[in-house]
Structures are given as structure tokens and as C-alpha cells.
Scaffold this active site. Structure first.
Site, PDB file in Angstrom:
ATOM      1  N   TYR A  67      39.898  39.236  40.840  1.00 54.92           N
ATOM      2  CA  TYR A  67      40.822  38.550  39.917  1.00 54.92           C
ATOM      3  C   TYR A  67      41.116  37.131  40.406  1.00 54.92           C
ATOM      4  O   TYR A  67      41.034  36.163  39.633  1.00 54.92           O
ATOM      5  CB  TYR A  67      42.107  39.375  39.809  1.00 54.92           C
ATOM      6  CG  TYR A  67      43.198  38.752  38.983  1.00 54.92           C
ATOM      7  CD1 TYR A  67      43.025  38.498  37.629  1.00 54.92           C
ATOM      8  CD2 TYR A  67      44.427  38.424  39.559  1.00 54.92           C
ATOM      9  CE1 TYR A  67      44.047  37.922  36.867  1.00 54.92           C
ATOM     10  CE2 TYR A  67      45.453  37.860  38.807  1.00 54.92           C
ATOM     11  CZ  TYR A  67      45.251  37.609  37.468  1.00 54.92           C
ATOM     12  OH  TYR A  67      46.255  37.048  36.716  1.00 54.92           O
TER      13      TYR A  67
HETATM   14  N1  NAP Z   1      51.794  39.307  34.298  1.00 53.64           N
HETATM   15  C1  NAP Z   1      51.570  38.747  35.473  1.00 53.64           C
HETATM   16  O1  NAP Z   1      52.110  39.163  36.511  1.00 53.64           O
HETATM   17  C2  NAP Z   1      50.659  37.548  35.579  1.00 53.64           C
HETATM   18  C3  NAP Z   1      50.744  36.744  36.735  1.00 53.64           C
HETATM   19  C4  NAP Z   1      49.902  35.642  36.840  1.00 53.64           C
HETATM   20  C5  NAP Z   1      49.029  35.341  35.820  1.00 53.64           C
HETATM   21  N2  NAP Z   1      48.969  36.145  34.719  1.00 53.64           N
HETATM   22  C6  NAP Z   1      48.010  35.778  33.665  1.00 53.64           C
HETATM   23  O2  NAP Z   1      48.748  35.586  32.469  1.00 53.64           O
HETATM   24  C7  NAP Z   1      47.952  35.961  31.351  1.00 53.64           C
HETATM   25  C8  NAP Z   1      48.706  36.995  30.523  1.00 53.64           C
HETATM   26  O3  NAP Z   1      49.000  38.105  31.352  1.00 53.64           O
HETATM   27  P1  NAP Z   1      49.908  39.316  30.824  1.00 53.64           P
HETATM   28  O4  NAP Z   1      50.398  40.031  32.011  1.00 53.64           O
HETATM   29  O5  NAP Z   1      50.851  38.819  29.801  1.00 53.64           O
HETATM   30  O6  NAP Z   1      48.770  40.219  30.130  1.00 53.64           O
HETATM   31  P2  NAP Z   1      48.879  41.489  29.140  1.00 53.64           P
HETATM   32  O7  NAP Z   1      50.275  41.947  28.979  1.00 53.64           O
HETATM   33  O8  NAP Z   1      47.845  42.450  29.627  1.00 53.64           O
HETATM   34  O9  NAP Z   1      48.359  40.844  27.761  1.00 53.64           O
HETATM   35  C9  NAP Z   1      47.054  40.326  27.736  1.00 53.64           C
HETATM   36  C10 NAP Z   1      46.824  39.616  26.447  1.00 53.64           C
HETATM   37  O10 NAP Z   1      45.497  39.044  26.480  1.00 53.64           O
HETATM   38  C11 NAP Z   1      44.767  39.510  25.359  1.00 53.64           C
HETATM   39  N3  NAP Z   1      43.350  39.582  25.694  1.00 53.64           N
HETATM   40  C12 NAP Z   1      42.759  40.208  26.733  1.00 53.64           C
HETATM   41  N4  NAP Z   1      41.426  40.003  26.701  1.00 53.64           N
HETATM   42  C13 NAP Z   1      41.194  39.222  25.607  1.00 53.64           C
HETATM   43  C14 NAP Z   1      40.027  38.674  25.020  1.00 53.64           C
HETATM   44  N5  NAP Z   1      38.808  38.865  25.562  1.00 53.64           N
HETATM   45  N6  NAP Z   1      40.152  37.918  23.905  1.00 53.64           N
HETATM   46  C15 NAP Z   1      41.374  37.704  23.349  1.00 53.64           C
HETATM   47  N7  NAP Z   1      42.511  38.202  23.863  1.00 53.64           N
HETATM   48  C16 NAP Z   1      42.418  38.963  24.969  1.00 53.64           C
HETATM   49  C17 NAP Z   1      45.391  40.846  24.983  1.00 53.64           C
HETATM   50  O11 NAP Z   1      45.092  41.112  23.624  1.00 53.64           O
HETATM   51  P3  NAP Z   1      45.235  42.588  22.932  1.00 53.64           P
HETATM   52  O12 NAP Z   1      46.321  43.313  23.658  1.00 53.64           O
HETATM   53  O13 NAP Z   1      45.546  42.246  21.523  1.00 53.64           O
HETATM   54  O14 NAP Z   1      43.911  43.248  23.084  1.00 53.64           O
HETATM   55  C18 NAP Z   1      46.861  40.543  25.239  1.00 53.64           C
HETATM   56  O15 NAP Z   1      47.396  39.809  24.151  1.00 53.64           O
HETATM   57  C19 NAP Z   1      46.639  36.480  31.916  1.00 53.64           C
HETATM   58  O16 NAP Z   1      45.694  35.434  31.926  1.00 53.64           O
HETATM   59  C20 NAP Z   1      47.005  36.869  33.342  1.00 53.64           C
HETATM   60  O17 NAP Z   1      45.895  36.832  34.208  1.00 53.64           O
HETATM   61  C21 NAP Z   1      49.777  37.225  34.573  1.00 53.64           C
END
Ligand code: NAP
Length: 249
Positions: free
Chosen positions: A155
Site C-alpha cells: 500500500y
Molecule cells: N481511511 C484512512 O485511514 C486513510 C488514510 C490515508 C489515506 N487514505 C486514502 O483515502 C482514500 C479513501 O479512503 P477511505 O478509507 O475513505 O476508503 P473507503 O471507505 O474504502 O472508500 C473507498 C472509495 O473508493 C472507491 N473506489 C475504490 N476503488 C475504485 C475504483 N477502481 N474506481 C472508482 N472508485 C473506487 C469506492 O467505491 P465503491 O464503494 O462505490 O465501490 C469508495 O467510494 C483512499 O485513497 C485511501 O488510500 C485513507
């Protein structure tokens, strides 16, 4: 919050989590927002309903960011609805905690295609518009690229590539007035972190202990920062990687 009046924004992966929070903030700041999702149509519809209930403009568009044809359709739909796209938030992302020995080829392809190829394809699509005078791209990376937690090599490597892409793209696109920055969120409570068993885990407790501001992030923590980077208030900032993690590093 910094004004984004008159702008057209695409937020990828905005059906839930950080993307949903970012989409709501951009709409509150005045942008018309395309709420992209891959599979969760209901979640995306809820985000659109929240925005429109407050008088904002939003529409949901399904597209897999790792699929070039989907990305073209996403931009066509956005342009048809609201005109040229001048804000792009590459938030769609996937990641898991997995020890080095257990990384599979399938996981490698899943994480690199969504996190890196998806970012490249959407950036190309934004830049292919010849009727924009300026634009702002905000890539969502992770504080893990600074803190380097164990069991996150795949990741963190995929997001470190996003960081490098951000800096190089800012140099190529700067002459056209297109700014490219990344934010590096800290661990945050979302469907994604709940699904991977992070929320409430010992790993989370250790991260909180190492975070000066002493808590896990929430989807509300990032929208104002993204609205700032998208706006003219950030007109002199490009190629930057901004840590937004409560001080976790
Ligand atoms: N949460 C954390 O702790 C954290 C920390 C640092 C960085 N991040 C980054 O922040 C971003 C969001 O994280 P999150 O925790 O909010 O994730 P999440 O709750 O798992 O939501 C992920 C979102 O991305 C969408 N998605 C995944 N693959 C996709 C694709 N190929 N095409 C279009 N949409 C796609 C999903 O769509 P569907 O559900 O509609 O399929 C969902 O809307 C990510 O890039 C993650 O790496 C998160």
C-alpha cells in the site's frame, strides 16, 4: 472555507469515507461536484442527496478509475452536466495491511491499478481538455508514506508512487496553469478501515498514541484542506505533498 464558486469538480471514490467528506466540502465551497463511485450506487446517491439538500449541485457517476474507457465516460458525463472539469480529486483507493510474505499478485494488481493507474488515467483525461485555462488536481496519498508502518509495504509503495507522480505531473502541467498536489491523510475511521479490521484494533491504539493530536481522523478532517488546495487561495502551491495526520509521522 476557500471559495470554489463556479468550479466543476470530480471526486473519485466519493460514495463513502474520505471522498464523501471531500465532495460535501467542495460543494459547500461552491463547486458543482461529480460524485464518482465504483459499486456503491446507494452510497453515492446519499452523498448527492446530502449536497442537494443544502442547496449544492452534485450528480453521481459510476466509473472504475482503473479503466480508461470508464474514465473517458466519467469526464464526458461531468462536462455534459457542468462544463469543463477544473478540479480533480483522486481519492479512489484500496489498501490492506498484509505482511510482506503474504502479498499476492492479485493484491499487487488491485492496489497499483486503482491507486496509481487510476490517478494517471484521470489526470490524463483532465489534461486532455483543451478548454480549461487553469485547474487543480489533488491526489489522496497517505501519511504511511512518511511513517512507513509495518505490514503496509504494498500500500505504501503504491501511494509513494502517487507522491512521485504528483511532483512530476506538477512540472509537466504547471505551464498550462494546472496545479498538482497531494494530501497525506492519517489513519481515519471509514468503511475501508473498518473492513480491514483497523478500527478498534491494537494497531489503531498504537497510531493514536503516536499522534500528537491524539485521535483517529474522520472524513470531516480533509474537505476544508482540499477546498483550499482547489481554490485560488492556493494559487502558488503545486507539486507539494501535505501531511494531514494530526502530526503522526
Ligand atoms: N481511511 C484512512 O485511514 C486513510 C488514510 C490515508 C489515506 N487514505 C486514502 O483515502 C482514500 C479513501 O479512503 P477511505 O478509507 O475513505 O476508503 P473507503 O471507505 O474504502 O472508500 C473507498 C472509495 O473508493 C472507491 N473506489 C475504490 N476503488 C475504485 C475504483 N477502481 N474506481 C472508482 N472508485 C473506487 C469506492 O467505491 P465503491 O464503494 O462505490 O465501490 C469508495 O467510494 C483512499 O485513497 C485511501 O488510500 C485513507
Amino acid at each position: 472555507m476557500s471559495s470554489n464558486n463556479g468550479r466543476t469538480a470530480i471526486v473519485t471514490g466519493a460514495s463513502k469515507g474520505l471522498g464523501a467528506g471531500i465532495a460535501k466540502s467542495l460543494a459547500e465551497a461552491g463547486a458543482a461536484v461529480v460524485v464518482n463511485y465504483r459499486s456503491d450506487a446507494e452510497g453515492a446517491a446519499r452523498v448527492v442527496a446530502d449536497i442537494t439538500a443544502k442547496g449544492g449541485r452534485a450528480t453521481a457517476v459510476q466509473a472504475d478509475v482503473a479503466d480508461g474507457e470508464d474514465v473517458h465516460r466519467l469526464f464526458d458525463r461531468a462536462r455534459a452536466a457542468y462544463g469543463p472539469v477544473d478540479v480533480l480529486v483522486n481519492n479512489a483507493g484500496v489498501g490492506t495491511f498484509v505482511p510482506l510474505s503474504d502479498i499476492t499478485e492479485a493484491q499487487f494488481h488491485s492496489e497499483t491499478t486503482t491507486n496509481l493507474l487510476g490517478t494517471i488515467l484521470t489526470t490524463q483525461a483532465l489534461a486532455a481538455q483543451d478548454d480549461i485555462e487553469a485547474a487543480s488536481i489533488i491526489n489522496v496519498s497517505t501519511s504511511g508514506t512518511v511513517s512507513h508502518p509495518p505490514d503496509a509495504s504494498l500500500y505504501v509503495a503504491s501511494k509513494s508512487a502517487v507522491n512521485a507522480f504528483t511532483i512530476v505531473a506538477s512540472k509537466e502541467l504547471g505551464p498550462r496553469g494546472i496545479r498538482v498536489n497531494a494530501i497525506m491523510p492519517g489513519p481515519s475511521d471509514t468503511d475501508g478501515t473498518r473492513a480491514m479490521g483497523y478500527s478498534g484494533s491494537e494497531r489503531e491504539a498504537q497510531a493514536i498514541a503516536a499522534t500528537p493530536l491524539g485521535r483517529t481522523g474522520t472524513p470531516d478532517d480533509y474537505g476544508p484542506l482540499v477546498a483550499f488546495l482547489a481554490s485560488d487561495d492556493a494559487c502558488w502551491i503545486t507539486g507539494d505533498l501535505i501531511l494531514a495526520s494530526g502530526g503522526l509521522r
